[in-house]
Enzyme design. Sequence first.
Site, PDB file in Angstrom:
ATOM      1  N   GLU A 168      16.355  -9.877 -41.506  1.00  0.00           N
ATOM      2  CA  GLU A 168      15.643 -10.404 -42.669  1.00  0.00           C
ATOM      3  C   GLU A 168      15.017  -9.302 -43.507  1.00  0.00           C
ATOM      4  OE1 GLU A 168      11.970 -13.093 -42.376  1.00  0.00           O
ATOM      5  OE2 GLU A 168      13.644 -14.488 -42.507  1.00  0.00           O
ATOM      6  N   HIS A 218      28.823  -8.758 -18.553  1.00  0.00           N
ATOM      7  CA  HIS A 218      30.064  -9.474 -18.280  1.00  0.00           C
ATOM      8  C   HIS A 218      30.593 -10.188 -19.515  1.00  0.00           C
ATOM      9  CE1 HIS A 218      29.092  -8.627 -14.115  1.00  0.00           C
ATOM     10  NE2 HIS A 218      27.891  -9.113 -14.337  1.00  0.00           N
ATOM     11  N   LYS A 245      17.142 -22.115 -49.276  1.00  0.00           N
ATOM     12  CA  LYS A 245      16.090 -23.121 -49.149  1.00  0.00           C
ATOM     13  C   LYS A 245      15.989 -23.972 -50.407  1.00  0.00           C
ATOM     14  CE  LYS A 245      13.121 -20.493 -45.966  1.00  0.00           C
ATOM     15  NZ  LYS A 245      11.811 -19.814 -45.823  1.00  0.00           N
TER      16      LYS A 245
END
Length: 225
Positions: free
Chosen positions: A81, A102, A214
């Site tokens: 951000e 893994h 937004k």
Amino acid sequence: LSNVGLLPAAIAGLDIRAIREGAQAALDASLNAPASKSPAALGAALNVGLGNTRGVGASVLMPYQDALQPFAFWFRQLWAESLGKDGNGSLPVNALGAVDQHSQLQLYLAGPSDKLFTLILADAIGDGADVAASDDAELDYLSGKRLGDLLDAEQRATAETLIRNNRPTRILRIAQPDEHSMGALMAHYMLETILAARLLKVDPFDQPAVEEGKELARTYLSAEQ
């Protein structure tokens, strides 16, 4: 580490004074040292420099302590951000040792050499339960060992393997993830991010791209009413 941010920690019974003291210690270590010895300045220069000279486009944070898994998610948001602007920034990747040895290590070692690795190692020797005894002679090397001994061996092996394969790697050690050390770790990464933004010439304190999404979401919701 503001009053608002520390309120939930206080409600949870944490020592918020120790958190702030740890943060202050980390800031002092970086801000009162010459740039060549400042941990945060060196971290910022390492990230930006590797991006410019070696095409490193991802920063992998891999703690070997389960308690630090939420911190790795916090780092991911902070880095993405703050720096992902105007075509700048690197991809933050959160991993957890030894689980992701893994699921991701194959790519890290044999895939593109375009990542910086930061391993946060634990002081684990002698910790945890005893490894169960086995009648299999091939497992004799585990005799008398504890789970912490296995974790220590795995974290050291991962660090050494990355270095042997010429993957850019830095190592941090935290003896105990308590309030003081977590305050220090968070303050270090906030300062490192701010300094990296300065080198990239971006503002680390806004998020225009996120805000655009937004606003569009609000538009969609308003249209459905």
